[in-house]
Design a protein around this motif. Structure first.
Motif, mmCIF file in Angstrom:
data_model
loop_
_atom_site.group_PDB
_atom_site.id
_atom_site.type_symbol
_atom_site.label_atom_id
_atom_site.label_comp_id
_atom_site.label_asym_id
_atom_site.label_seq_id
_atom_site.Cartn_x
_atom_site.Cartn_y
_atom_site.Cartn_z
ATOM 1 N N ILE A 115 0.844 -1.204 0.000
ATOM 2 C CA ILE A 115 0.000 0.000 0.000
ATOM 3 C C ILE A 115 0.874 1.246 0.000
ATOM 4 C CG2 ILE A 115 -1.598 1.364 1.422
ATOM 5 C CD1 ILE A 115 -2.860 -1.369 2.265
ATOM 6 N N ALA A 116 1.923 1.244 0.809
ATOM 7 C CA ALA A 116 2.817 2.402 0.905
ATOM 8 C C ALA A 116 3.554 2.653 -0.410
ATOM 9 C CB ALA A 116 3.810 2.204 2.052
ATOM 10 N N ILE A 117 4.005 1.589 -1.056
ATOM 11 C CA ILE A 117 4.743 1.798 -2.315
ATOM 12 C C ILE A 117 3.810 2.297 -3.414
ATOM 13 C CG2 ILE A 117 4.658 -0.531 -3.309
ATOM 14 C CD1 ILE A 117 7.702 -0.062 -3.953
ATOM 15 N N GLU A 118 2.570 1.821 -3.431
ATOM 16 C CA GLU A 118 1.612 2.330 -4.418
ATOM 17 C C GLU A 118 1.305 3.802 -4.161
ATOM 18 O OE1 GLU A 118 -1.750 -0.325 -4.394
ATOM 19 O OE2 GLU A 118 -0.646 -1.870 -5.472
ATOM 20 N N ARG A 119 1.157 4.170 -2.919
ATOM 21 C CA ARG A 119 0.912 5.571 -2.562
ATOM 22 C C ARG A 119 2.101 6.444 -2.984
ATOM 23 N NH1 ARG A 119 0.003 5.258 3.132
ATOM 24 N NH2 ARG A 119 -1.716 3.855 2.731
ATOM 25 N N THR A 120 3.291 5.942 -2.754
ATOM 26 C CA THR A 120 4.497 6.682 -3.134
ATOM 27 C C THR A 120 4.608 6.803 -4.647
ATOM 28 O OG1 THR A 120 5.582 5.924 -1.121
ATOM 29 C CG2 THR A 120 7.003 6.769 -2.855
ATOM 30 N N SER A 121 4.245 5.752 -5.364
ATOM 31 C CA SER A 121 4.240 5.800 -6.823
ATOM 32 C C SER A 121 3.267 6.865 -7.319
ATOM 33 C CB SER A 121 3.862 4.429 -7.388
ATOM 34 O OG SER A 121 3.711 4.480 -8.781
ATOM 35 N N LYS A 123 2.351 9.551 -5.734
ATOM 36 C CA LYS A 123 2.961 10.862 -5.434
ATOM 37 C C LYS A 123 4.038 11.203 -6.456
ATOM 38 C CE LYS A 123 2.493 10.482 -0.434
ATOM 39 N NZ LYS A 123 3.273 10.386 0.815
ATOM 40 N N GLU A 124 4.830 10.197 -6.839
ATOM 41 C CA GLU A 124 5.885 10.427 -7.819
ATOM 42 C C GLU A 124 5.290 10.850 -9.162
ATOM 43 O OE1 GLU A 124 9.824 8.190 -9.585
ATOM 44 O OE2 GLU A 124 8.095 6.958 -9.041
ATOM 45 N N HIS A 125 4.231 10.190 -9.588
ATOM 46 C CA HIS A 125 3.575 10.563 -10.846
ATOM 47 C C HIS A 125 3.015 11.981 -10.766
ATOM 48 C CE1 HIS A 125 3.830 6.303 -11.911
ATOM 49 N NE2 HIS A 125 3.668 6.715 -13.143
ATOM 50 N N GLU A 126 2.395 12.312 -9.656
ATOM 51 C CA GLU A 126 1.865 13.666 -9.473
ATOM 52 C C GLU A 126 2.982 14.693 -9.502
ATOM 53 O OE1 GLU A 126 -0.419 13.669 -5.843
ATOM 54 O OE2 GLU A 126 -1.734 12.084 -6.568
ATOM 55 N N ALA A 127 4.099 14.394 -8.838
ATOM 56 C CA ALA A 127 5.236 15.322 -8.814
ATOM 57 C C ALA A 127 5.845 15.484 -10.203
ATOM 58 C CB ALA A 127 6.294 14.831 -7.820
#
Length: 138
Positions: free
Chosen positions: A14-20, A22-26
């Motif tokens: 779940i954390a890695i998907e959330r981070t992914s 965020k990375e796409h948004e950034a």
């Protein structure tokens, strides 16, 4: 890093998907800023001969990463569908950079939709066989 060891497998996924996400948004936000820097020619005002020099020297991107981001920003500016597809993660900077040189106002919708969810190799094959005005790319 040690705090990750305490996560369960499910929590880690779940954390890695959330981070992914965020990375796409950034990345999308970065491309929008890059468009504005180019449109204002701020790279030149700062003493850089090109956007590429600005990205590699000032922002410290590798040559490949700078190239992909500049092309991505230009595609975002010139072809509005790009934003929607990037937001939905149907295309990425890598595949967008492969198709960028083939995009025109007339074919952008068709080509951008054709590269959705495809690998770099698949997009390279599509672009190499694409003939404007011929049957739709597969």
């Amino acid at each position: 890093m040690n705090e990750l060891k305490s996560l369960s497998d499910k929590e880690l996924l779940i954390a890695i998907e959330r981070t992914s996400d965020k990375e796409h948004e950034a990345t999308l936000e970065f491309l929008i800023y890059l468009i504005e820097v180019e449109d204002r020619r701020l790279y030149a005002e700062e003493g850089y001969s090109s956007m590429f020099s600005f990205c590699t020297q000032r922002l410290r991107y590798s040559e490949g990463a700078a190239h992909r981001r500049i092309q991505g920003a230009r595609a975002l500016r010139d072809f509005p569908l790009t934003r929607q597809l990037l937001e939905r993660k149907e295309i990425n900077l890598c595949t967008l950079s492969v198709v960028f040189g083939s995009l025109t106002e007339e074919n952008s919708s068709e080509l951008l939709r054709a590269i959705c969810n495809k690998s770099r190799r698949e997009v390279e094959a599509l672009v190499s066989s694409y003939k404007p005005g011929a049957s739709s790319p597969k």
